[in-house]
Scaffold this motif. Sequence first.
Motif, short mmCIF file in Angstrom:
data_model
loop_
_atom_site.label_atom_id
_atom_site.label_comp_id
_atom_site.label_asym_id
_atom_site.label_seq_id
_atom_site.Cartn_x
_atom_site.Cartn_y
_atom_site.Cartn_z
N THR A 174 0.96 -1.21 -0.05
CA THR A 174 -0.03 -0.13 -0.04
C THR A 174 0.92 1.17 -0.02
N ASP A 175 0.74 2.25 -0.89
CA ASP A 175 1.55 3.29 -0.95
C ASP A 175 1.08 4.55 -0.37
N LYS A 176 -0.17 4.17 0.54
CA LYS A 176 -0.89 5.37 1.12
C LYS A 176 -1.03 4.48 2.50
N ALA A 177 -0.72 5.47 3.57
CA ALA A 177 -1.11 4.89 4.88
C ALA A 177 -2.46 4.79 5.19
N VAL A 178 -2.84 3.79 6.03
CA VAL A 178 -4.10 3.69 6.34
C VAL A 178 -4.54 3.45 7.79
N SER A 179 -5.72 3.71 8.21
CA SER A 179 -6.09 3.46 9.64
C SER A 179 -5.97 2.16 10.30
N GLU A 180 -6.15 1.86 11.43
CA GLU A 180 -5.87 0.64 12.42
C GLU A 180 -7.13 -0.16 11.80
N ASP A 181 -8.29 0.24 11.80
CA ASP A 181 -9.61 -0.53 11.23
C ASP A 181 -10.03 -0.41 9.91
N THR A 182 -8.81 -0.06 8.98
CA THR A 182 -9.57 -0.05 7.58
C THR A 182 -9.57 -1.50 7.05
N PRO A 183 -10.68 -1.83 6.63
CA PRO A 183 -10.82 -3.49 6.01
C PRO A 183 -10.02 -3.62 5.00
N ILE A 184 -9.31 -4.93 5.05
CA ILE A 184 -8.35 -5.41 4.02
C ILE A 184 -8.91 -5.41 2.69
N SER A 185 -10.26 -5.53 2.61
CA SER A 185 -10.92 -5.70 1.30
C SER A 185 -10.91 -4.36 0.66
N SER A 186 -10.70 -3.19 1.38
CA SER A 186 -10.70 -1.80 0.62
C SER A 186 -9.47 -1.31 0.33
N LEU A 187 -8.36 -1.95 0.66
CA LEU A 187 -7.08 -1.49 0.61
C LEU A 187 -6.66 -1.41 -0.90
N THR A 188 -5.70 -0.38 -1.41
CA THR A 188 -5.37 -0.41 -2.56
C THR A 188 -4.04 -0.68 -2.70
N PHE A 189 -3.57 -1.70 -3.64
CA PHE A 189 -1.96 -2.10 -3.50
C PHE A 189 -1.47 -1.71 -5.06
N VAL A 190 -0.15 -1.39 -4.81
CA VAL A 190 0.86 -1.22 -5.88
C VAL A 190 1.58 -2.55 -5.93
N GLU A 191 1.85 -3.08 -7.30
CA GLU A 191 2.53 -4.36 -7.39
C GLU A 191 4.22 -4.01 -7.18
N ARG A 192 5.04 -4.72 -6.34
CA ARG A 192 6.24 -4.53 -6.69
C ARG A 192 7.13 -5.80 -7.17
N GLU A 193 7.58 -5.69 -8.44
CA GLU A 193 7.84 -6.88 -9.16
C GLU A 193 8.96 -7.30 -8.69
N VAL A 194 8.95 -8.68 -8.45
CA VAL A 194 10.14 -9.27 -8.04
C VAL A 194 9.99 -10.78 -8.75
N ASP A 195 11.17 -11.56 -9.07
CA ASP A 195 11.43 -12.60 -9.62
C ASP A 195 11.52 -13.72 -8.62
N VAL A 196 10.39 -14.13 -8.18
CA VAL A 196 10.47 -15.24 -7.01
C VAL A 196 9.58 -16.31 -7.30
N THR A 197 9.90 -17.55 -7.26
CA THR A 197 9.43 -18.90 -7.74
C THR A 197 9.54 -19.71 -6.28
N SER A 198 9.15 -20.98 -6.46
CA SER A 198 9.19 -22.07 -5.39
C SER A 198 10.64 -22.39 -5.20
N SER A 199 11.45 -22.35 -6.46
CA SER A 199 12.78 -22.59 -6.20
C SER A 199 13.90 -21.66 -5.56
#
Length: 247
Positions: A174-199
Amino acid sequence: MKSKLILLLICLSAIFSCSGEFIASKSGFINLSAPDGKCEEGSNDPTNENKLKIVFSWDPSESTFENGELIIKDNQTKETVETLPINVNDLFTEITLDRNKWYSWQISATEQGASKPVLSDEKMFYSELILVENAPYPVLIKPIQNNTEQVIFEWESPQEDPSRDNLRYKTYYTDKAVSEDTPISSLTFVEREVDVTSSTYPKRVTISTSLLEAGINYLKVESILTNQNNTELKSTSYWKFTVSSNP
């Protein structure tokens, strides 16, 4: 005389066996049933979107128990978060917990006529309903570093995952701070691209605090499995953290 003595020993053995002496019994043993790994029975809490009502169940025992407690621990800190009195003979109960966390649970109960309680085995579970068959287990997120310049997280599966050899991961914040009781379902996320697999080892993401606002933030890690039909099966883990200030 020898044959009479052998016969006497056999009779005594039969008497003790019939009376229950010297025979190992399953009485006093509590076998946990669910949740185990993934929660498949539960419901949303209508008063709080960040809470989940979870059904806990266990198998019947040959014994009768006078009282018992259901003990729930945070799987990462190992701290007890709930200790609730239960009637062990009811075989199930419903408890409301924070969503999107790994917990462990077990039962402590006193068998009728006994002076000391018995302790069941311990099972781990993730507090979110995952009803998609063959979906991967949500990961266990661990904070590695949190300072004024960057935050670093690693993750792993806390138990054997049948999909572990064919997984890839996406991370978001989340690139914006949220309040303690903000529902997770209403959060807005920004992808942080990483190359990670099971190995990949370790499975890690680093986020500069210049991308974050001071206050409460969330990390989201998505586990993705592509099946034989080229369909993506997903599960999601979240981690709440606080950024004190930007550089």
